[in-house]
Write a protein that holds these residues in place. Structure first.
Motif, PDB file in Angstrom:
ATOM      1  N   LYS A  90       0.846  -1.197   0.000  1.00  0.00           N
ATOM      2  CA  LYS A  90       0.000   0.000   0.000  1.00  0.00           C
ATOM      3  C   LYS A  90       0.881   1.247   0.000  1.00  0.00           C
ATOM      4  O   LYS A  90       1.778   1.393   0.830  1.00  0.00           O
ATOM      5  CB  LYS A  90      -0.915  -0.010   1.217  1.00  0.00           C
ATOM      6  N   ALA A  91       0.591   2.144  -0.928  1.00  0.00           N
ATOM      7  CA  ALA A  91       1.337   3.399  -1.019  1.00  0.00           C
ATOM      8  C   ALA A  91       0.717   4.487  -0.155  1.00  0.00           C
ATOM      9  O   ALA A  91       1.325   5.528   0.065  1.00  0.00           O
ATOM     10  CB  ALA A  91       1.399   3.862  -2.477  1.00  0.00           C
ATOM     11  N   LEU A  92      -0.508   4.235   0.335  1.00  0.00           N
ATOM     12  CA  LEU A  92      -1.221   5.203   1.173  1.00  0.00           C
ATOM     13  C   LEU A  92      -1.500   4.600   2.543  1.00  0.00           C
ATOM     14  O   LEU A  92      -1.631   3.376   2.681  1.00  0.00           O
ATOM     15  CB  LEU A  92      -2.553   5.600   0.533  1.00  0.00           C
ATOM     16  N   ASP A  93      -1.613   5.470   3.546  1.00  0.00           N
ATOM     17  CA  ASP A  93      -2.037   4.984   4.856  1.00  0.00           C
ATOM     18  C   ASP A  93      -3.558   5.035   4.947  1.00  0.00           C
ATOM     19  O   ASP A  93      -4.242   5.372   3.972  1.00  0.00           O
ATOM     20  CB  ASP A  93      -1.376   5.787   5.987  1.00  0.00           C
ATOM     21  N   GLY A  94      -4.105   4.691   6.102  1.00  0.00           N
ATOM     22  CA  GLY A  94      -5.553   4.628   6.258  1.00  0.00           C
ATOM     23  C   GLY A  94      -6.265   5.947   6.111  1.00  0.00           C
ATOM     24  O   GLY A  94      -7.482   5.991   5.940  1.00  0.00           O
ATOM     25  N   GLU A  95      -5.499   7.076   6.168  1.00  0.00           N
ATOM     26  CA  GLU A  95      -6.093   8.400   6.001  1.00  0.00           C
ATOM     27  C   GLU A  95      -5.888   8.951   4.602  1.00  0.00           C
ATOM     28  O   GLU A  95      -6.201  10.099   4.333  1.00  0.00           O
ATOM     29  CB  GLU A  95      -5.492   9.365   7.028  1.00  0.00           C
ATOM     30  N   GLY A  96      -5.340   8.113   3.711  1.00  0.00           N
ATOM     31  CA  GLY A  96      -5.148   8.529   2.330  1.00  0.00           C
ATOM     32  C   GLY A  96      -3.887   9.327   2.086  1.00  0.00           C
ATOM     33  O   GLY A  96      -3.724   9.913   1.010  1.00  0.00           O
ATOM     34  N   LYS A  97      -2.975   9.349   3.061  1.00  0.00           N
ATOM     35  CA  LYS A  97      -1.723  10.089   2.908  1.00  0.00           C
ATOM     36  C   LYS A  97      -0.638   9.179   2.357  1.00  0.00           C
ATOM     37  O   LYS A  97      -0.569   8.000   2.712  1.00  0.00           O
ATOM     38  CB  LYS A  97      -1.281  10.667   4.255  1.00  0.00           C
ATOM     39  N   SER A  98       0.207   9.730   1.495  1.00  0.00           N
ATOM     40  CA  SER A  98       1.282   8.939   0.907  1.00  0.00           C
ATOM     41  C   SER A  98       2.300   8.543   1.970  1.00  0.00           C
ATOM     42  O   SER A  98       2.692   9.352   2.809  1.00  0.00           O
ATOM     43  CB  SER A  98       1.983   9.740  -0.202  1.00  0.00           C
ATOM     44  N   LEU A  99       2.717   7.284   1.907  1.00  0.00           N
ATOM     45  CA  LEU A  99       3.718   6.776   2.844  1.00  0.00           C
ATOM     46  C   LEU A  99       5.113   6.977   2.273  1.00  0.00           C
ATOM     47  O   LEU A  99       5.337   6.775   1.075  1.00  0.00           O
ATOM     48  CB  LEU A  99       3.476   5.290   3.105  1.00  0.00           C
ATOM     49  N   GLU A 100       6.043   7.372   3.125  1.00  0.00           N
ATOM     50  CA  GLU A 100       7.415   7.616   2.661  1.00  0.00           C
ATOM     51  C   GLU A 100       8.144   6.333   2.297  1.00  0.00           C
ATOM     52  O   GLU A 100       8.796   6.244   1.262  1.00  0.00           O
ATOM     53  CB  GLU A 100       8.207   8.369   3.738  1.00  0.00           C
ATOM     54  N   ASN A 101       8.048   5.331   3.153  1.00  0.00           N
ATOM     55  CA  ASN A 101       8.720   4.054   2.912  1.00  0.00           C
ATOM     56  C   ASN A 101       7.714   2.907   3.059  1.00  0.00           C
ATOM     57  O   ASN A 101       7.795   2.119   4.009  1.00  0.00           O
ATOM     58  CB  ASN A 101       9.886   3.867   3.893  1.00  0.00           C
ATOM     59  N   PRO A 102       6.782   2.813   2.135  1.00  0.00           N
ATOM     60  CA  PRO A 102       5.701   1.815   2.278  1.00  0.00           C
ATOM     61  C   PRO A 102       6.200   0.381   2.247  1.00  0.00           C
ATOM     62  O   PRO A 102       5.558  -0.513   2.799  1.00  0.00           O
ATOM     63  CB  PRO A 102       4.790   2.119   1.089  1.00  0.00           C
ATOM     64  N   GLU A 103       7.340   0.159   1.599  1.00  0.00           N
ATOM     65  CA  GLU A 103       7.849  -1.208   1.506  1.00  0.00           C
ATOM     66  C   GLU A 103       8.233  -1.784   2.863  1.00  0.00           C
ATOM     67  O   GLU A 103       8.225  -3.005   3.073  1.00  0.00           O
ATOM     68  CB  GLU A 103       9.046  -1.262   0.545  1.00  0.00           C
ATOM     69  N   LYS A 104       8.551  -0.911   3.816  1.00  0.00           N
ATOM     70  CA  LYS A 104       8.960  -1.385   5.146  1.00  0.00           C
ATOM     71  C   LYS A 104       7.817  -2.102   5.854  1.00  0.00           C
ATOM     72  O   LYS A 104       8.015  -3.142   6.498  1.00  0.00           O
ATOM     73  CB  LYS A 104       9.459  -0.214   5.990  1.00  0.00           C
ATOM     74  N   ASP A 105       6.604  -1.541   5.760  1.00  0.00           N
ATOM     75  CA  ASP A 105       5.447  -2.185   6.388  1.00  0.00           C
ATOM     76  C   ASP A 105       5.189  -3.558   5.774  1.00  0.00           C
ATOM     77  O   ASP A 105       4.895  -4.530   6.476  1.00  0.00           O
ATOM     78  CB  ASP A 105       4.196  -1.312   6.240  1.00  0.00           C
ATOM     79  N   PHE A 106       5.296  -3.638   4.469  1.00  0.00           N
ATOM     80  CA  PHE A 106       5.087  -4.891   3.746  1.00  0.00           C
ATOM     81  C   PHE A 106       6.081  -5.954   4.213  1.00  0.00           C
ATOM     82  O   PHE A 106       5.701  -7.083   4.554  1.00  0.00           O
ATOM     83  CB  PHE A 106       5.230  -4.633   2.244  1.00  0.00           C
ATOM     84  N   ILE A 107       7.344  -5.591   4.251  1.00  0.00           N
ATOM     85  CA  ILE A 107       8.394  -6.530   4.671  1.00  0.00           C
ATOM     86  C   ILE A 107       8.232  -6.908   6.141  1.00  0.00           C
ATOM     87  O   ILE A 107       8.349  -8.083   6.518  1.00  0.00           O
ATOM     88  CB  ILE A 107       9.791  -5.916   4.425  1.00  0.00           C
ATOM     89  N   ASN A 108       7.928  -5.931   6.986  1.00  0.00           N
ATOM     90  CA  ASN A 108       7.803  -6.195   8.422  1.00  0.00           C
ATOM     91  C   ASN A 108       6.657  -7.150   8.733  1.00  0.00           C
ATOM     92  O   ASN A 108       6.778  -8.029   9.587  1.00  0.00           O
ATOM     93  CB  ASN A 108       7.605  -4.882   9.188  1.00  0.00           C
ATOM     94  N   VAL A 109       5.518  -6.973   8.046  1.00  0.00           N
ATOM     95  CA  VAL A 109       4.359  -7.843   8.299  1.00  0.00           C
ATOM     96  C   VAL A 109       4.683  -9.287   7.921  1.00  0.00           C
ATOM     97  O   VAL A 109       4.398 -10.224   8.682  1.00  0.00           O
ATOM     98  CB  VAL A 109       3.125  -7.351   7.521  1.00  0.00           C
ATOM     99  N   ILE A 110       5.285  -9.491   6.749  1.00  0.00           N
ATOM    100  CA  ILE A 110       5.626 -10.850   6.315  1.00  0.00           C
ATOM    101  C   ILE A 110       6.645 -11.478   7.262  1.00  0.00           C
ATOM    102  O   ILE A 110       6.504 -12.639   7.675  1.00  0.00           O
ATOM    103  CB  ILE A 110       6.178 -10.834   4.871  1.00  0.00           C
ATOM    104  N   THR A 111       7.653 -10.717   7.653  1.00  0.00           N
ATOM    105  CA  THR A 111       8.688 -11.234   8.547  1.00  0.00           C
ATOM    106  C   THR A 111       8.126 -11.571   9.915  1.00  0.00           C
ATOM    107  O   THR A 111       8.476 -12.596  10.513  1.00  0.00           O
ATOM    108  CB  THR A 111       9.825 -10.196   8.698  1.00  0.00           C
ATOM    109  N   ARG A 112       7.239 -10.717  10.418  1.00  0.00           N
ATOM    110  CA  ARG A 112       6.662 -10.945  11.746  1.00  0.00           C
ATOM    111  C   ARG A 112       5.689 -12.120  11.758  1.00  0.00           C
ATOM    112  O   ARG A 112       5.697 -12.941  12.674  1.00  0.00           O
ATOM    113  CB  ARG A 112       5.938  -9.684  12.208  1.00  0.00           C
ATOM    114  N   CYS A 113       4.875 -12.224  10.729  1.00  0.00           N
ATOM    115  CA  CYS A 113       3.808 -13.218  10.733  1.00  0.00           C
ATOM    116  C   CYS A 113       4.256 -14.616  10.321  1.00  0.00           C
ATOM    117  O   CYS A 113       3.556 -15.590  10.609  1.00  0.00           O
ATOM    118  CB  CYS A 113       2.674 -12.764   9.806  1.00  0.00           C
TER     119      CYS A 113
END
Length: 332
Positions: free
Chosen positions: A245-268
């Motif tokens: 996701k390039a946007l957060d829940g409020e519709g704002k652009s995320l600076e480093n969206p790839e970090k959330d993607f990687i962190n979720v997969i690694t954590r789960c």
């Protein structure tokens, strides 16, 4: 005339007067015993019920929290341009239900994407009875597997489900809804899935999308070379793909969206409460390493949004292999 002795008279007196009193005492004792047994039973029932209901609430609360965390995690690595809205928890006896809304961003405008349910239980045989896991408005049909694959799907809110074309596969037909933009009113906003001609680096993609178009989501290549779906020339829809996701829940652009993607997969991937899907994604994206790096993420498509005029800038871009329109809504 038979005269009774004093002893006989005394015995008769006691037999007449004492016997009823003794029976009454026994009767009272029995009533008291019944009342006491009833009160004790009622107290045991109340205490047992309290324990059972408290245990039921505690277990279901723990399960519902896990289910909600699982949903939030899944929406972070999948569900293109779809966000988890308000969640209502409904716990009952042995079963519970999460009622939640889903929403999307068209440009900077959020739109409702339907109401959904997810059931849970600690009794295996009844788990999912109250669930509502299907995403589609109706089942598609076709005369052949090819017709079924290419048929348009709709979600429960009546939105067109976007399609995605794997660039490693040569399909017989490609959908290009960019050609239909002139048919859409100028006061409309829409989302469009773009399938690329090949895989691109994460930073490359940022520069490929015109600045006046909202970049909502990155499609990450999570397919293996021997993917059975690819061999069957399977057209993926938005419930089959994974990405960022390039946007957060409020519709704002995320600076480093790839970090959330990687962190979720690694954590789960190490969490027993989650699906083995995360471990599979980690193994594919890490390429045998102990971690996933930004460079490992190959982007093979995106979801963008905007109005008709802004999206026209995507016409004739040679990196776009296919494009499908999803949600459409009024600007105002």
């Amino acid at each position: 005339m038979n005269m009774k002795s004093d002893d006989e008279r005394l015995r008769e007196l006691f037999e007449i007067k004492e016997k009823p009193n003794f029976n009454k005492t026994i009767q009272k004792a029995k009533i008291f015993s019944i009342i006491r047994t009833t009160i004790v039973s009622l107290m045991v029932f109340i205490i047992a019920s309290f324990v059972v209901f408290s245990l039921n609430a505690t277990i279901l609360n723990e399960i519902s929290n896990k289910e909600q965390n699982n949903l939030e995690a899944w929406y972070n690595i999948a569900m293109p341009n779809a966000f988890l809205g308000c969640v209502q928890v409904d716990d009952r006896i042995m079963v519970g239900e999460l009622d939640y809304t889903r929403y999307r961003y068209l440009g900077n405008k959020p739109i409702i994407d339907g109401s959904y349910k997810d059931g849970y239980s600690y009794m295996y045989l009844i788990n999912g009875i109250y669930g509502d896991l299907e995403n589609y408005l109706f089942d598609r049909s076709g005369k052949s597997e090819k017709d079924l694959n290419e048929a348009q799907a709709y979600n429960k809110a009546g939105k067109k489900v976007m399609k995605f074309y794997d660039p490693s596969v040569n399909y017989e037909n490609y959908t290009n809804d960019l050609k239909k933009l002139d048919e859409i009113e100028g006061n409309k906003l829409m989302e469009i899935s773009l399938s690329f001609d090949k895989a691109y680096d994460f930073e490359e993609v940022k520069n490929m999308i015109p600045s006046n178009i909202t970049l909502n989501w990155y499609w990450v290549d999570t397919f293996t070379e021997n993917s059975e779906d690819s061999l069957n020339k399977f057209i993926f829809d938005e419930y089959d793909v994974h990405g960022i996701k390039a946007l957060d829940g409020e519709g704002k652009s995320l600076e480093n969206p790839e970090k959330d993607f990687i962190n979720v997969i690694t954590r789960c991937k190490n969490n027993k409460d989650y699906s083995s899907e995360y471990q599979k994604l980690f193994d594919i994206l890490s390429n045998g390493k102990s971690e996933i790096n930004k460079e490992d993420l190959k982007i093979i498509g995106v979801v963008v949004s905007g109005d008709r005029n802004s999206l026209k800038a995507l016409k004739d871009k040679n990196y776009i292999k296919a494009a499908t329109i999803g949600a459409v809504a009024d600007k105002y």
